[in-house]
Design a protein around this motif. Structure first.
Motif, PDB file in Angstrom:
ATOM      1  N   SER A 119       0.833  -1.204   0.000  1.00 19.52           N
ATOM      2  CA  SER A 119       0.000   0.000   0.000  1.00 19.52           C
ATOM      3  C   SER A 119       0.866   1.250   0.000  1.00 19.52           C
ATOM      4  O   SER A 119       2.076   1.204   0.256  1.00 19.52           O
ATOM      5  N   ASN A 120       0.225   2.382  -0.298  1.00 16.93           N
ATOM      6  CA  ASN A 120       0.964   3.654  -0.247  1.00 16.93           C
ATOM      7  C   ASN A 120       1.471   3.941   1.162  1.00 16.93           C
ATOM      8  O   ASN A 120       2.555   4.504   1.344  1.00 16.93           O
ATOM      9  N   ARG A 123       4.568   2.014   1.548  1.00 18.06           N
ATOM     10  CA  ARG A 123       5.670   2.658   0.831  1.00 18.06           C
ATOM     11  C   ARG A 123       6.219   3.841   1.625  1.00 18.06           C
ATOM     12  O   ARG A 123       7.434   4.042   1.703  1.00 18.06           O
ATOM     13  N   THR A 201       7.580   6.925  -2.681  1.00 18.21           N
ATOM     14  CA  THR A 201       6.154   6.887  -3.005  1.00 18.21           C
ATOM     15  C   THR A 201       5.876   7.650  -4.295  1.00 18.21           C
ATOM     16  O   THR A 201       5.141   7.174  -5.170  1.00 18.21           O
ATOM     17  N   ALA A 202       6.480   8.834  -4.430  1.00 16.69           N
ATOM     18  CA  ALA A 202       6.258   9.649  -5.624  1.00 16.69           C
ATOM     19  C   ALA A 202       6.839   8.995  -6.869  1.00 16.69           C
ATOM     20  O   ALA A 202       6.211   9.005  -7.939  1.00 16.69           O
ATOM     21  N   ASN A 204       7.276   5.803  -7.563  1.00 18.63           N
ATOM     22  CA  ASN A 204       6.400   4.712  -7.985  1.00 18.63           C
ATOM     23  C   ASN A 204       5.126   5.253  -8.637  1.00 18.63           C
ATOM     24  O   ASN A 204       4.678   4.744  -9.672  1.00 18.63           O
ATOM     25  N   SER A 205       4.564   6.319  -8.040  1.00 20.30           N
ATOM     26  CA  SER A 205       3.324   6.892  -8.570  1.00 20.30           C
ATOM     27  C   SER A 205       3.540   7.506  -9.955  1.00 20.30           C
ATOM     28  O   SER A 205       2.714   7.330 -10.864  1.00 20.30           O
ATOM     29  N   ILE A 208       3.901   4.830 -12.677  1.00 19.96           N
ATOM     30  CA  ILE A 208       2.606   4.254 -13.061  1.00 19.96           C
ATOM     31  C   ILE A 208       1.785   5.255 -13.860  1.00 19.96           C
ATOM     32  O   ILE A 208       1.227   4.936 -14.918  1.00 19.96           O
ATOM     33  N   LEU A 209       1.721   6.500 -13.354  1.00 18.31           N
ATOM     34  CA  LEU A 209       0.876   7.524 -13.970  1.00 18.31           C
ATOM     35  C   LEU A 209       1.365   7.912 -15.362  1.00 18.31           C
ATOM     36  O   LEU A 209       0.565   8.026 -16.309  1.00 18.31           O
ATOM     37  N   HIS A 214       4.982  -0.781 -13.741  1.00 17.49           N
ATOM     38  CA  HIS A 214       4.822  -1.359 -12.415  1.00 17.49           C
ATOM     39  C   HIS A 214       6.065  -2.176 -12.085  1.00 17.49           C
ATOM     40  O   HIS A 214       6.591  -2.878 -12.960  1.00 17.49           O
ATOM     41  N   SER A 229      10.657  10.974 -14.219  1.00 15.06           N
ATOM     42  CA  SER A 229      10.060  10.461 -12.986  1.00 15.06           C
ATOM     43  C   SER A 229      10.930  10.789 -11.779  1.00 15.06           C
ATOM     44  O   SER A 229      10.436  11.210 -10.724  1.00 15.06           O
TER      45      SER A 229
END
Length: 321
Positions: A119-120, A123, A201-202, A204-205, A208-209, A214, A229
């Motif tokens: 989960s976030n 992370r 966290t950022a 990984n986000s 994905i975004l 992944h 990124s």
């Protein structure tokens, strides 16, 4: 039949819910981070020197980043912009190895045992734990030495108190005790813990975004994608942790030579800086930090993603649906 198998494989690789038979081992994360750290240190050391000088400037000798850099080069020589490179490069190499490896270990603890997902919140906690560990084990003593070297003006050895990183560390231990190498540990822990919680966290986000990437899916980002990124992931931390970084630098730079310490600790330093220099002083050196950290993360992640991606393609198998 072959077409169906190929389609199924492609579908599996593109599916974020697909499971892996094996995870990326922490040692591979550590190796990728350490190599990225070497490249980053070589490129960005001058900006770190300028940031340190600006944070230590209480009398307004430097008018800004460009003025600080040109003044150092003019009065002390261009080589002065690479002061402290040895401890900085060693520090980054070890720091990124520990950061990436320990973050991977912490993430394995927080992963859901059934789905293998994290989960976030997991992370964030993993990143914070990695930041605290690197701050205490590596960052604080190395930055104390680096900052003591960087604050010295001039290049003539006979005029310098500290002759090099090893001599500097020995002098600190002799004059201030072993704990002198951990001056400013509290704000360093807060700065690094918060930074890494946000950064992992950022990153990984954004992967994905922006790129539908992944972790463990076998897809390798192009270098420019990793740079974007990494750069974006590295921007939030410096803004949030500016006061911790200024206080850390002030605490690390002061020594007991000549009397009492000006700053008694993290809270006392924040109050003293605020009362004597104003609120903006707590964000001194923010611009050079933003010039150093996001590009540094871009460089580090570009190297790390290529190494991790190569490992994923060669050694990890995406499970059948």
């Amino acid at each position: 039949m072959k077409q169906e198998d190929g389609g199924a494989k492609a579908q599996t690789q593109g599916n974020p819910n697909s499971a892996l038979k094996a995870a990326i081992p922490p040692y591979m994360k550590a190796i990728s981070g350490s190599l990225g750290g070497i490249v980053e240190a070589s490129c960005l050391q001058p900006i770190d020197v300028i940031k340190t000088r600006l944070q230590l400037d209480r009398s307004g000798n430097y008018k800004g980043i460009a003025h600080c850099g040109t003044t150092i080069a003019r009065t002390e020589g261009v080589r002065a912009l690479w002061k402290g490179l040895t401890p900085f490069a060693t520090h980054l190499t070890l720091k990124y190895a520990l950061r990436m490896g320990s973050n991977a270990v912490f993430q394995s603890v927080f992963k859901d045992p059934k789905s293998g997902k994290i989960s976030n919140q997991g992370r964030l906690l993993s990143g914070f734990g990695a930041g605290v560990l690197e701050a205490l084990a590596i960052v604080t003593p190395f930055e104390v030495v680096k900052i003591r070297l960087q604050q010295q003006r001039g290049l003539s050895p006979e005029l310098l108190k500290y002759k090099g990183p090893v001599h500097c560390a020995r002098m600190i231990v002799r004059e201030e005790g072993i704990l002198g190498l951990w001056a400013g540990a509290a704000p360093t822990v807060m700065r690094n813990g918060t930074n890494q919680a946000a950064m992992f966290t950022a990153k990984n986000s954004f992967d994905i975004l922006l790129w539908s990437k992944h972790e463990g899916d076998g897809k390798v980002l192009l270098p420019w994608q990793s740079m974007i990124s990494g750069f974006l992931a590295g921007t939030a931390g410096p803004i949030c942790t500016g006061p911790f970084d200024v206080v850390k630098t002030r605490l690390m730079a002061q020594s007991r030579e000549g009397g009492e310490l000006k700053y008694k600790g993290m809270i006392h330093a924040i109050r003293t800086i605020y009362s004597e220099e104003g609120l903006r002083a707590l964000w001194k050196g923010l611009l050079p930090r933003l010039m150093r950290i996001p590009p540094g993360q871009a460089i580090m992640w570009t190297v790390a993603d290529q190494i991790i991606g190569l490992y994923e393609r060669r050694h990890l198998k995406v499970a059948e649906l």
